[in-house]
Scaffold this motif. Sequence first.
Motif, PDB file in Angstrom:
ATOM      1  N   PRO A  12       0.830  -1.203   0.000  1.00 13.51           N
ATOM      2  CA  PRO A  12       0.000   0.000   0.000  1.00 13.51           C
ATOM      3  C   PRO A  12       0.867   1.256   0.000  1.00 13.51           C
ATOM      4  O   PRO A  12       2.010   1.233   0.444  1.00 13.51           O
ATOM      5  CB  PRO A  12      -0.792  -0.121   1.308  1.00 13.51           C
ATOM      6  N   GLU A  13       0.314   2.322  -0.516  1.00 14.50           N
ATOM      7  CA  GLU A  13       1.016   3.602  -0.494  1.00 14.50           C
ATOM      8  C   GLU A  13       1.161   4.064   0.950  1.00 14.50           C
ATOM      9  O   GLU A  13       0.278   3.859   1.771  1.00 14.50           O
ATOM     10  CB  GLU A  13       0.228   4.655  -1.288  1.00 14.50           C
ATOM     11  N   ALA A  14       2.276   4.679   1.246  1.00 15.82           N
ATOM     12  CA  ALA A  14       2.499   5.197   2.592  1.00 15.82           C
ATOM     13  C   ALA A  14       1.710   6.482   2.776  1.00 15.82           C
ATOM     14  O   ALA A  14       1.632   7.314   1.872  1.00 15.82           O
ATOM     15  CB  ALA A  14       3.980   5.459   2.802  1.00 15.82           C
ATOM     16  N   THR A  15       1.122   6.616   3.940  1.00 10.89           N
ATOM     17  CA  THR A  15       0.463   7.880   4.284  1.00 10.89           C
ATOM     18  C   THR A  15       1.562   8.885   4.625  1.00 10.89           C
ATOM     19  O   THR A  15       2.693   8.498   4.922  1.00 10.89           O
ATOM     20  CB  THR A  15      -0.465   7.705   5.495  1.00 10.89           C
ATOM     21  N   PRO A  16       1.234  10.166   4.605  1.00 14.43           N
ATOM     22  CA  PRO A  16       2.262  11.150   4.980  1.00 14.43           C
ATOM     23  C   PRO A  16       2.829  10.894   6.387  1.00 14.43           C
ATOM     24  O   PRO A  16       4.024  11.034   6.608  1.00 14.43           O
ATOM     25  CB  PRO A  16       1.519  12.486   4.908  1.00 14.43           C
ATOM     26  N   GLU A  17       1.985  10.485   7.299  1.00  9.56           N
ATOM     27  CA  GLU A  17       2.438  10.211   8.664  1.00  9.56           C
ATOM     28  C   GLU A  17       3.375   9.003   8.708  1.00  9.56           C
ATOM     29  O   GLU A  17       4.431   9.045   9.348  1.00  9.56           O
ATOM     30  CB  GLU A  17       1.247   9.967   9.589  1.00  9.56           C
ATOM     31  N   SER A  18       3.012   7.924   8.014  1.00 11.37           N
ATOM     32  CA  SER A  18       3.871   6.743   8.024  1.00 11.37           C
ATOM     33  C   SER A  18       5.177   7.010   7.267  1.00 11.37           C
ATOM     34  O   SER A  18       6.225   6.477   7.632  1.00 11.37           O
ATOM     35  CB  SER A  18       3.148   5.516   7.452  1.00 11.37           C
ATOM     36  N   GLN A  19       5.135   7.869   6.259  1.00 16.69           N
ATOM     37  CA  GLN A  19       6.362   8.234   5.546  1.00 16.69           C
ATOM     38  C   GLN A  19       7.303   9.012   6.453  1.00 16.69           C
ATOM     39  O   GLN A  19       8.510   8.764   6.476  1.00 16.69           O
ATOM     40  CB  GLN A  19       6.050   9.053   4.286  1.00 16.69           C
ATOM     41  N   ARG A  20       6.751   9.962   7.239  1.00 16.66           N
ATOM     42  CA  ARG A  20       7.581  10.731   8.178  1.00 16.66           C
ATOM     43  C   ARG A  20       8.190   9.814   9.231  1.00 16.66           C
ATOM     44  O   ARG A  20       9.361   9.940   9.583  1.00 16.66           O
ATOM     45  CB  ARG A  20       6.756  11.835   8.840  1.00 16.66           C
ATOM     46  N   ASN A  52       6.921   2.013   6.323  1.00 17.18           N
ATOM     47  CA  ASN A  52       6.740   2.200   4.881  1.00 17.18           C
ATOM     48  C   ASN A  52       7.500   1.106   4.138  1.00 17.18           C
ATOM     49  O   ASN A  52       8.705   1.238   3.902  1.00 17.18           O
ATOM     50  CB  ASN A  52       7.243   3.583   4.439  1.00 17.18           C
TER      51      ASN A  52
END
Length: 79
Positions: A12-20, A52
């Motif tokens: 799945p695509e990473a959310t901005p929070e999970s990317q940070r 991620n």
Amino acid sequence: MTVTPIRTRPQPEATPESQRLADLHYQYGSRFFQIGQYAEATEALERAVQANPRHEGAQLLTAAAWGELGTALAGEQCS
């Protein structure tokens, strides 16, 4: 001989929070790696990949840290 590609589950695509979060753990892991603390590096980098799974830098550095950790452990056993 025909080679059949291995099919993997799409990540799945990473959310901005999970990317940070992944980036933060990657930075910690990278610092630990640079100073030779490979066990700590693998822990931080594995957290980055959990946050991620598409973080290529974390994937590559995790493999390198495990390799260095294995080399260090093998050297201790030979001593």
